[in-house]
Design an enzyme around this catalytic site. Structure first.
Site, PDB file in Angstrom:
ATOM      1  N   PHE A  82       4.195  39.552   0.253  1.00  0.00           N
ATOM      2  CA  PHE A  82       5.048  40.326  -0.670  1.00  0.00           C
ATOM      3  C   PHE A  82       4.477  40.292  -2.096  1.00  0.00           C
ATOM      4  O   PHE A  82       4.116  41.333  -2.667  1.00  0.00           O
ATOM      5  CB  PHE A  82       6.462  39.731  -0.575  1.00  0.00           C
ATOM      6  CG  PHE A  82       7.421  40.126  -1.650  1.00  0.00           C
ATOM      7  CD1 PHE A  82       7.599  41.452  -2.008  1.00  0.00           C
ATOM      8  CD2 PHE A  82       8.188  39.155  -2.293  1.00  0.00           C
ATOM      9  CE1 PHE A  82       8.510  41.815  -2.989  1.00  0.00           C
ATOM     10  CE2 PHE A  82       9.105  39.502  -3.273  1.00  0.00           C
ATOM     11  CZ  PHE A  82       9.254  40.834  -3.630  1.00  0.00           C
ATOM     12  N   ASP A 120      -6.212  36.255   3.502  1.00  0.00           N
ATOM     13  CA  ASP A 120      -4.919  35.993   4.147  1.00  0.00           C
ATOM     14  C   ASP A 120      -5.171  35.709   5.625  1.00  0.00           C
ATOM     15  O   ASP A 120      -6.152  36.194   6.196  1.00  0.00           O
ATOM     16  CB  ASP A 120      -4.011  37.228   4.011  1.00  0.00           C
ATOM     17  CG  ASP A 120      -2.534  36.872   4.025  1.00  0.00           C
ATOM     18  OD1 ASP A 120      -1.870  37.009   2.993  1.00  0.00           O
ATOM     19  OD2 ASP A 120      -2.038  36.434   5.097  1.00  0.00           O
ATOM     20  N   THR A 153       2.484  34.871   7.647  1.00  0.00           N
ATOM     21  CA  THR A 153       3.776  35.493   7.313  1.00  0.00           C
ATOM     22  C   THR A 153       3.579  36.870   6.684  1.00  0.00           C
ATOM     23  O   THR A 153       4.550  37.597   6.490  1.00  0.00           O
ATOM     24  CB  THR A 153       4.608  34.626   6.339  1.00  0.00           C
ATOM     25  OG1 THR A 153       3.837  34.405   5.149  1.00  0.00           O
ATOM     26  CG2 THR A 153       4.987  33.303   6.971  1.00  0.00           C
ATOM     27  N   GLY A 195     -11.152  24.257  -5.534  1.00  0.00           N
ATOM     28  CA  GLY A 195     -12.583  23.996  -5.351  1.00  0.00           C
ATOM     29  C   GLY A 195     -13.414  25.232  -5.649  1.00  0.00           C
ATOM     30  O   GLY A 195     -14.430  25.155  -6.353  1.00  0.00           O
ATOM     31  N   LYS A 226     -13.424  26.007  -9.367  1.00  0.00           N
ATOM     32  CA  LYS A 226     -14.334  25.108 -10.095  1.00  0.00           C
ATOM     33  C   LYS A 226     -15.789  25.540  -9.882  1.00  0.00           C
ATOM     34  O   LYS A 226     -16.568  25.631 -10.833  1.00  0.00           O
ATOM     35  CB  LYS A 226     -14.110  23.668  -9.605  1.00  0.00           C
ATOM     36  CG  LYS A 226     -15.048  22.652 -10.220  1.00  0.00           C
ATOM     37  CD  LYS A 226     -14.595  21.234  -9.878  1.00  0.00           C
ATOM     38  CE  LYS A 226     -15.655  20.207 -10.227  1.00  0.00           C
ATOM     39  NZ  LYS A 226     -16.664  20.048  -9.156  1.00  0.00           N
ATOM     40  N   TYR A 276       8.312  22.241   1.938  1.00  0.00           N
ATOM     41  CA  TYR A 276       7.917  23.261   0.951  1.00  0.00           C
ATOM     42  C   TYR A 276       7.912  22.654  -0.449  1.00  0.00           C
ATOM     43  O   TYR A 276       6.931  22.746  -1.181  1.00  0.00           O
ATOM     44  CB  TYR A 276       8.907  24.418   1.039  1.00  0.00           C
ATOM     45  CG  TYR A 276       8.611  25.593   0.136  1.00  0.00           C
ATOM     46  CD1 TYR A 276       7.477  26.371   0.319  1.00  0.00           C
ATOM     47  CD2 TYR A 276       9.503  25.944  -0.881  1.00  0.00           C
ATOM     48  CE1 TYR A 276       7.227  27.476  -0.499  1.00  0.00           C
ATOM     49  CE2 TYR A 276       9.262  27.044  -1.693  1.00  0.00           C
ATOM     50  CZ  TYR A 276       8.128  27.807  -1.498  1.00  0.00           C
ATOM     51  OH  TYR A 276       7.888  28.906  -2.300  1.00  0.00           O
ATOM     52  N   ARG A 299      15.561  35.629   3.301  1.00  0.00           N
ATOM     53  CA  ARG A 299      16.046  35.352   1.945  1.00  0.00           C
ATOM     54  C   ARG A 299      17.306  36.173   1.691  1.00  0.00           C
ATOM     55  O   ARG A 299      17.542  37.188   2.345  1.00  0.00           O
ATOM     56  CB  ARG A 299      14.956  35.649   0.916  1.00  0.00           C
ATOM     57  CG  ARG A 299      13.931  34.522   0.910  1.00  0.00           C
ATOM     58  CD  ARG A 299      12.836  34.736  -0.094  1.00  0.00           C
ATOM     59  NE  ARG A 299      11.700  35.387   0.504  1.00  0.00           N
ATOM     60  CZ  ARG A 299      10.460  35.307   0.040  1.00  0.00           C
ATOM     61  NH1 ARG A 299      10.195  34.588  -1.031  1.00  0.00           N
ATOM     62  NH2 ARG A 299       9.472  35.939   0.627  1.00  0.00           N
TER      63      ARG A 299
END
Ligand SMILES: NC(=O)c1ccc[n+]([C@@H]2O[C@H](COP(=O)([O-])OP(=O)(O)OC[C@H]3O[C@@H](n4cnc5c(N)ncnc54)[C@H](O)[C@@H]3O)[C@@H](O)[C@H]2O)c1
Length: 310
Positions: free
Chosen positions: A11, A31, A35, A102, A105, A145, A186
């Site tokens: 989203f 990705d 989800t 990582g 950096k 979470y 949600r």
């Protein structure tokens, strides 16, 4: 500018990608679709400024070429998702954040972490300023979470202090808008989908618990400001206008014209009773505050769900 966005098919990640590409930048998206959905980035296919790699960012991240920024948004985010994916949630918040730091950096890139208001847990201070350390149950179901995000913040600050990495932490409060999933669990999507289907709207407890709702365009605007000219201190981005869950249910019923009933169910464990951001830091450091009224944002969101359910 060329930026890596993890969680780009989600989203928020997909809206962020649109914003960067719209501003003339290049986006490398990553990705694993745990989800997210390819639909959210389908419109970017073939765009010369967008490249996509299907990859689980809990594992080593490799990107060819220069990067100016890494925006780490990969993580299950809705309570339904992270309760179903507890280990993946802990891994992407900890190992995934480490891998994203990582690559930032290695490339000398600025890093932005998508953190959450959940770091405040069930808050004992209201509204919540960034200086509040929170009230989190580490062994409760939501701990997977909340603690992953708290660890991610600590890791981000360690890279900032120890490696001198240029970092940002955004604590995002409930955000809603088009591209939310029908079943993301949600409260806004639950109510809108239930209302459109003519099903009863499920209110947990007596509905007096409060939430603040930020429209996605406002949030993305704040994130870009934070990324471009922000501070390494965490910044709350959310809407300080507080609504009870019951008020939201009534507004959704009014705007959809639905005749659904409202039914009550018991409060889930560790459900926060109040949630409202103190956005003094965002106002001062970024000149940001939300502009979209709940009614206006809900209209667009309802239109999105009408299309999805058609
Ligand atoms: N939406 C909100 O209201 C909200 C509030 C607070 C924080 N956040 C944070 O913002 C970020 C995005 O949330 P969202 O609402 O867009 O959720 P979302 O579920 O729509 O998007 C998350 C994306 O991350 C991807 N992902 C998850 N684990 C991954 C992994 N190991 N490797 C690669 N990709 C992975 C998913 O497939 C998905 O596309 C999350 O980090 C979330 O914690 C969101």
């Amino acid at each position: 500018m060329r930026v890596l966005i993890t969680g780009v098919a989600g989203f928020l990640g997909s809206h962020l990608a649109d914003r960067f590409i719209g501003a003339g930048h290049e986006v490398v998206g990553m990705d694993n679709f745990v989800t997210g959905s390819p639909d959210n980035i389908a419109h970017l296919t073939g765009n010369g400024r967008f490249a996509f790699f299907e990859h689980n960012v809990t594992n080593f991240i490799y990107v060819e070429g220069a990067l100016d920024g890494v925006l780490h948004f990969a993580s299950p985010a809705s309570p339904r998702d992270y309760l179903e994916l507890p280990i993946q949630t802990l891994k992407v918040g900890s190992l995934g954040t480490h891998k994203a730091l990582g690559i930032a950096k290695a490339k000398g890139a600025r890093f932005l972490l998508a953190s959450t208001s959940e770091v405040y847990g069930d808050p004992l201070v209201h509204p919540q300023p960034e200086g509040y350390w929170g009230n989190v149950n580490p062994v409760g179901p939501r701990g997977v979470y909340d603690e992953a995000k708290r660890f991610a913040e600590a890791m981000t600050m360690a890279y900032h202090r120890f490696h001198g990495l240029d970092t940002r932490i955004v604590r995002i409060f409930n955000t809603y808008g088009p591209r939310m999933r029908v079943r993301d669990g949600r409260v806004v999507s639950n109510f809108v989908v239930q209302a459109l289907k003519g099903e009863p709207l499920t209110v947990y407890g007596d509905g007096s618990q409060t939430r603040s709702f930020t429209y996605v365009d406002d949030l993305v605007d704040g994130i870009v400001r934070l990324f471009e000219r922000g501070t390494s201190e965490p910044v709350n981005l959310g809407n300080p206008n507080e609504f009870t869950v019951r008020q939201l249910a009534d507004l959704v019923l009014k705007l959809t014209g639905s005749r659904s009933r409202v039914v009550r169910e018991p409060l889930p464990q560790d459900d926060p009773k109040v949630r409202q951001p103190d956005i003094a830091r965002a106002r001062q450091a970024l000149g940001w505050e939300p502009k979209v009224q709940l009614e206006q944002g809900l209209e667009t969101t309802i239109a999105h769900f009408r299309r999805k359910l058609a």
